[in-house]
Enzyme design. Structure first.
Site, PDB file in Angstrom:
ATOM      1  N   LYS A  69      33.369  23.131  29.137  1.00 35.02           N
ATOM      2  CA  LYS A  69      34.048  21.943  28.601  1.00 35.02           C
ATOM      3  C   LYS A  69      33.617  21.614  27.165  1.00 35.02           C
ATOM      4  CE  LYS A  69      35.089  19.539  32.929  1.00 35.02           C
ATOM      5  NZ  LYS A  69      34.993  18.248  33.639  1.00 35.02           N
ATOM      6  N   ASP A 105      39.654  13.495  32.795  1.00 34.10           N
ATOM      7  CA  ASP A 105      38.721  13.039  33.828  1.00 34.10           C
ATOM      8  C   ASP A 105      38.692  11.516  33.921  1.00 34.10           C
ATOM      9  OD1 ASP A 105      37.922  15.532  34.776  1.00 34.10           O
ATOM     10  OD2 ASP A 105      36.338  15.724  33.265  1.00 34.10           O
TER      11      ASP A 105
END
Length: 279
Positions: A69, A105
């Site tokens: 990420k 997220d």
């Protein structure tokens, strides 16, 4: 001439455990879309090369998970506001010829609570357990929803302080010893640590000190009911498990790659619950 089938992916290292192919595969079938979504294991040393060949290999985009990420954040040409705030990318797509990176997220966290505990954002202050990557997304979502008092609790105080500085006014850092007093007037308790996962069954915090109106949520979803959620439920507090965050964070990416905004339904949830139970 028929349009070519669209292809997306999830990449991580390892990646075999990912439930994203099951989620996106369900939506592709439900909406009758000619497309595919696959899991691709890419080692960290190969990640930059993998990204550079996405378009040549016919991908519309994909998801990025641990440990890529932060690397994706550095390598994409453009980033959305959420990725900039969180410092990590979990969703990739092409726009105007450039590879974009976003972070869904925080969206997934908030949408899960919207669905399972409507009105949750009126319940601050919020206590966030943990100061890792997941907590950044959660804090971003809390701040975006207007919660003015966000309290980060972490074993290593310096990491919590770093996050508090990142998000600014209204976000404070505390060591674990302060947890009890911080819970006394909290309306939200959020666990972003690995405590409560299978093989790590310690209680992330004791919900006994929370007010009766508090909501307790855990981003862990294996098991669905963690020790924290079980203790909160025993106190008759509202609880929200972490599975919905996984399901809802997948929505924006699917819409970008395949052109339809999918619904997170009870049918999809049960499909993944069954898969968790089968493992």
């Amino acid at each position: 001439m028929a349009e070519a089938a669209k292809t997306a992916f999830v990449t991580g290292h390892p990646i075999a455990h990912s439930r994203s192919p099951k989620i996106h595969g369900h939506w592709l079938e439900k909406y009758g879309i000619d497309g595919s979504y696959r899991a691709i294991d890419v080692a960290p040393d190969d990640f930059a090369a993998f990204l550079s060949t996405l378009r040549d290999n016919g991908y519309s985009g994909g998801n990025v998970t641990i440990p890529h990420k932060e690397s994706a954040f550095a390598l994409v040409a453009r980033r959305d506001e959420a990725a900039e705030a969180i410092g990590a990318v979990n969703t990739l797509w092409f726009e105007d010829g450039a590879l974009w990176g976003g972070n869904t997220d925080g969206h997934g966290f908030a949408a899960n609570l919207d669905q399972r505990a409507p009105g949750w954002a009126e319940h601050g202050p919020a206590v966030v357990l943990g100061a890792g990557g997941a907590s950044r997304a959660v804090i971003h979502a809390l701040v975006e929803r207007g919660i003015k008092d966000v309290r980060i609790v972490n074993r290593t105080l310096a990491r919590a302080q770093e996050l508090a500085r990142r998000f600014g006014a209204g976000v404070s850092a505390h060591g674990e010893q302060a947890t009890g007093e911080l819970l006394a007037d909290a309306g939200l308790l959020i666990n972003t640590t690995a405590l409560g996962m299978h093989g790590n069954e310690a209680l992330a915090a004791d919900p006994a000190g929370l007010p009766d109106h508090a909501i307790v949520t855990d981003i862990v979803y294996v098991p669905l009911e963690t020790p924290l959620l079980a203790a909160a439920r025993a106190r008759n507090l509202r609880t929200v498990d972490g599975l919905g965050m996984l399901l809802h964070q997948a929505v924006p990416g699917f819409e970008r790659w395949f052109g339809i905004r999918p619904d997170v339904t009870a049918e999809l949830r049960q499909l993944i619950v069954a898969d968790i139970g089968a493992k």
